[in-house]
Design a protein around this motif. Structure first.
Motif, mmCIF file in Angstrom:
data_model
loop_
_atom_site.group_PDB
_atom_site.id
_atom_site.type_symbol
_atom_site.label_atom_id
_atom_site.label_comp_id
_atom_site.label_asym_id
_atom_site.label_seq_id
_atom_site.Cartn_x
_atom_site.Cartn_y
_atom_site.Cartn_z
ATOM 1 N N ARG A 116 105.864 -9.461 16.376
ATOM 2 C CA ARG A 116 104.965 -8.487 15.752
ATOM 3 C C ARG A 116 105.742 -7.448 14.957
ATOM 4 O O ARG A 116 106.913 -7.204 15.202
ATOM 5 N N ARG A 117 104.987 -6.864 14.049
ATOM 6 C CA ARG A 117 105.590 -5.801 13.260
ATOM 7 C C ARG A 117 105.071 -4.480 13.788
ATOM 8 O O ARG A 117 103.861 -4.290 13.926
ATOM 9 N N LEU A 118 105.976 -3.565 14.122
ATOM 10 C CA LEU A 118 105.560 -2.281 14.687
ATOM 11 C C LEU A 118 105.456 -1.222 13.598
ATOM 12 O O LEU A 118 104.577 -0.374 13.626
ATOM 13 N N SER A 119 106.394 -1.262 12.652
ATOM 14 C CA SER A 119 106.361 -0.321 11.539
ATOM 15 C C SER A 119 107.075 -0.990 10.379
ATOM 16 O O SER A 119 107.486 -2.137 10.479
ATOM 17 N N ARG A 120 107.269 -0.226 9.312
ATOM 18 C CA ARG A 120 107.902 -0.825 8.142
ATOM 19 C C ARG A 120 109.306 -1.329 8.481
ATOM 20 O O ARG A 120 109.749 -2.339 8.003
ATOM 21 N N LYS A 121 109.989 -0.589 9.341
ATOM 22 C CA LYS A 121 111.390 -0.896 9.617
ATOM 23 C C LYS A 121 111.622 -1.571 10.975
ATOM 24 O O LYS A 121 112.746 -1.900 11.308
ATOM 25 N N THR A 122 110.575 -1.696 11.763
ATOM 26 C CA THR A 122 110.760 -2.191 13.129
ATOM 27 C C THR A 122 109.828 -3.347 13.446
ATOM 28 O O THR A 122 108.655 -3.327 13.081
ATOM 29 N N GLY A 123 110.376 -4.347 14.124
ATOM 30 C CA GLY A 123 109.578 -5.447 14.635
ATOM 31 C C GLY A 123 109.856 -5.606 16.111
ATOM 32 O O GLY A 123 110.743 -4.933 16.668
ATOM 33 N N ALA A 124 109.088 -6.481 16.767
ATOM 34 C CA ALA A 124 109.339 -6.761 18.173
ATOM 35 C C ALA A 124 109.128 -8.247 18.403
ATOM 36 O O ALA A 124 108.278 -8.870 17.756
ATOM 37 N N VAL A 125 109.932 -8.792 19.289
ATOM 38 C CA VAL A 125 109.850 -10.222 19.580
ATOM 39 C C VAL A 125 109.745 -10.395 21.088
ATOM 40 O O VAL A 125 110.340 -9.639 21.861
ATOM 41 N N TRP A 126 108.962 -11.372 21.521
ATOM 42 C CA TRP A 126 108.790 -11.632 22.945
ATOM 43 C C TRP A 126 109.925 -12.534 23.410
ATOM 44 O O TRP A 126 110.124 -13.626 22.888
ATOM 45 N N ILE A 127 110.679 -12.054 24.401
ATOM 46 C CA ILE A 127 111.779 -12.853 24.957
ATOM 47 C C ILE A 127 111.496 -13.044 26.439
ATOM 48 O O ILE A 127 111.197 -12.070 27.139
#
Ligand SMILES: [Zn+2]
Length: 394
Positions: A116-127
């Protein structure tokens, strides 16, 4: 492959380190099992048998059981693929993974909701077991990513690289067959007469690389200067690798679009590797020269080209026995080592046909000749072959 800087929390980093350790443990056990294998012995356990053994190992070791089964199984699958690549002749034999050196693990069967994208500069990935881990969204995300690999470099930085399996390209349906000879000098010659050259660093950059490498040799261990030089070398090498990847992508797409069947030679690296090493009673000749050649072939980018071709033209890539493809005259079929005048020139001893040597070989590959030397024709068959290996590669 696009790579991003991963920013796990301290607790998450601990989980990721465990994943790395477990993946390495499982991989090294597989390496050890295969290192015992010799021609004539019972085959080393395959992927399914290893999975059964992993289940038992997890039952026996609590610390392994607490880790992610997905990570551990994937390490086995990766090892299986590495062995296939080895037998297929595109890669060297898989080797031990060392702690602090080759730290990483892979997750496949990724779904869209796992990133997922959290903000313009940050994403998150499920590990698995770590949960949502943030990463720096520093470049565009390719569509339909299928897997990712998490790595830890020697300076303690985490990265995540997402991989996309390229969609198959439809065959043109024109019945055309192309042969590719993967040489060192020209990189790849097509039976159509085209020569594909893998891009290399410009002479200026090569010069700079050599200078940096000399400087590295003089720099004191652990000094800041050494770290800076090392980084500059890594940047140059990365640029070189990127150019080769780009070349493989473009050319594999082009070939998959133009031809129905793409024939490549099989096992050439394996031959080169084996003849270089030789055997104990019969040590190989020119070991150093051949090992150098082998490294050059590995580096030349054609292994990647073939892998990409297999992705983009599944079922349309055929591997041909490479025996004598460089000695056989495409015009009259005469086989003679003397016909190969030089790296570049083929001139038939029997009929006088002349052609670029790599293109002549590519035409033989396109014709799909599995040339077998006949008794009394004066052509020695290459020795030193292990038939088990050849069969396993099929
Ligand atoms: Zn001839």
């Amino acid at each position: 492959m696009s790579r991003y800087r991963l920013a796990p929390t301290i607790a998450q980093a601990r989980v990721l380190r465990d994943h790395c350790a477990h993946g390495r443990f499982v991989w090294n056990i597989a390496v050890e099992q295969h290192s015992w294998w010799r021609p004539g012995r019972q085959a080393a356990p395959g992927y399914l048998e290893q999975c059964r053994q992993l289940t038992k190992a997890r039952a026996a070791f609590g610390w392994l059981r607490e880790g992610s089964q997905m990570v551990q199984q994937q390490a086995l699958r990766d090892f299986d693929q590495a062995m296939r690549n080895f037998y297929g002749g595109t890669h060297g034999r898989p080797t031990w993974r060392k702690a602090g050196r080759n730290e990483g693990f892979r997750i496949v069967a990724l779904k869209g909701e796992h990133v997922r994208r959290l903000s313009r500069k940050t994403g998150a990935v499920w590990i698995p077991k770590a949960g949502w881990v943030r990463f720096r969204w520093s470049r565009g995300m390719p569509n339909d990513v299928k897997s990712y690999r998490v790595t830890l470099d020697r300076t303690g930085r985490w990265h995540i690289a997402f991989a996309v399996v390229p969609a198959p390209i439809a065959a043109p349906g024109n019945g055309e067959i192309v042969g590719i000879d993967r040489g060192v000098a020209t990189s790849a010659a097509l039976s159509t007469g085209e020569l594909l050259r893998v891009p290399r660093l410009s002479p200026r950059r090569q010069h700079r690389l050599r200078r940096l490498q000399r400087r590295l040799a003089r720099a004191r261990r652990g000094s800041n200067r050494r770290a800076r030089v090392k980084q500059a070398i890594a940047r140059l090498k990365a640029r070189d690798a990127d150019a080769r990847k780009d070349w493989a992508e473009k050319n594999s797409t082009d070939l998959a679009r133009r031809f129905d069947v793409i024939r490549v030679e099989n096992l050439r690296i394996l031959d080169v590797t084996r003849s270089a090493r030789g055997s104990v009673p019969n040590p190989g000749r020119n070991v150093r020269a051949k090992a150098g050649l082998n490294r050059q072939i590995m580096r030349s980018g054609w292994g990647l080209l073939v892998r990409r071709l297999e992705d983009k033209a599944p079922g349309r890539v055929e591997k041909i026995n490479p025996a004598f493809t460089s000695q056989r005259c495409n015009a009259c079929g005469h086989i003679a080592a003397e016909s190969r005048k030089s790296q570049a020139l083929f001139a038939c001893e029997a009929c006088g046909f002349t052609l670029n040597a790599d293109v002549n070989a590519a035409m033989n590959i396109a014709a799909g000749h599995a040339v077998i030397a006949r008794a009394g024709d004066g052509v020695a068959r290459p020795v030193n072959r292990k038939p088990q290996l050849l069969l396993r590669s099929a």
